[in-house]
Design a protein around this motif. Structure first.
Motif, short mmCIF file in Angstrom:
data_model
loop_
_atom_site.label_atom_id
_atom_site.label_comp_id
_atom_site.label_asym_id
_atom_site.label_seq_id
_atom_site.Cartn_x
_atom_site.Cartn_y
_atom_site.Cartn_z
N VAL A 1 -1.86 -5.05 5.97
CA VAL A 1 -0.98 -4.60 4.88
C VAL A 1 0.39 -5.22 5.11
N ALA B 1 -2.14 3.20 5.51
CA ALA B 1 -1.17 2.14 5.23
C ALA B 1 -0.36 1.72 6.46
N VAL C 1 4.61 -1.04 2.96
CA VAL C 1 4.18 0.34 2.69
C VAL C 1 5.31 1.05 1.95
N MET D 1 0.82 -1.21 0.00
CA MET D 1 0.00 0.00 0.00
C MET D 1 0.85 1.26 0.00
#
Length: 148
Positions: free
Chosen positions: A84, A75, A87, A27
């Motif tokens: 997630v 994120a 990042v 992300m």
């Protein structure tokens, strides 16, 4: 085959669920959220949505906040919540790193049938909820025996 989602902006409702359906989520850190908007807009979640959400958001507090609070997850927080995997600072870097990671996974040349079998075993409720029938023990033995 392994799947990697590059989330470069907002992923709301069905877009959030689509990202969660992937094996890995990468992300963008400078913009965008994962957001299940249904509680805010007054729509009940279909059972298959909940099955996928339960399978992919395994921390009870995180699941509660995403589903019952309509939390907009950025994120860094998504990484802390285990939603997630990585990042990156910008959309371009996020997409670039997602492609690189997908290429690394593809280079492993895993047997697709075996990979699918393992994935289905990891998420049986989610698979059943969308009509994917669980493999029989005989089918699993065939995958195993083909490697001997």
């Amino acid at each position: 085959m392994p799947t990697v989602a590059a989330v470069t902006g907002h992923a709301s409702a069905g877009g959030c669920l689509l990202a969660l359906c992937h094996d890995y989520r990468i992300m963008r850190g400078d913009r965008g959220v994962l957001y299940m908007s249904e509680v805010d807009i007054g729509l009940p979640l279909p059972p298959y949505f909940m099955a996928v959400l339960r399978a992919k958001i395994t921390a009870a507090n995180a699941l509660r906040d995403v589903v019952l609070r309509g939390k907009k997850v950025r994120a860094a927080e998504g990484k802390d919540m285990g939603i997630v995997d990585a990042v990156y600072p910008s959309a371009l870097e996020t997409a670039d790193q997602a492609f690189k990671f997908a290429e690394q996974l593809a280079a492993r040349k895993w047997d697709g049938g075996v990979y699918a079998s393992i994935r289905m075993s990891m998420y049986p409720e989610a698979c059943r909820s969308v009509g994917i029938v669980e493999e029989s023990d005989e089918e699993k033995r065939k995958h195993f025996a083909s490697k001997l």
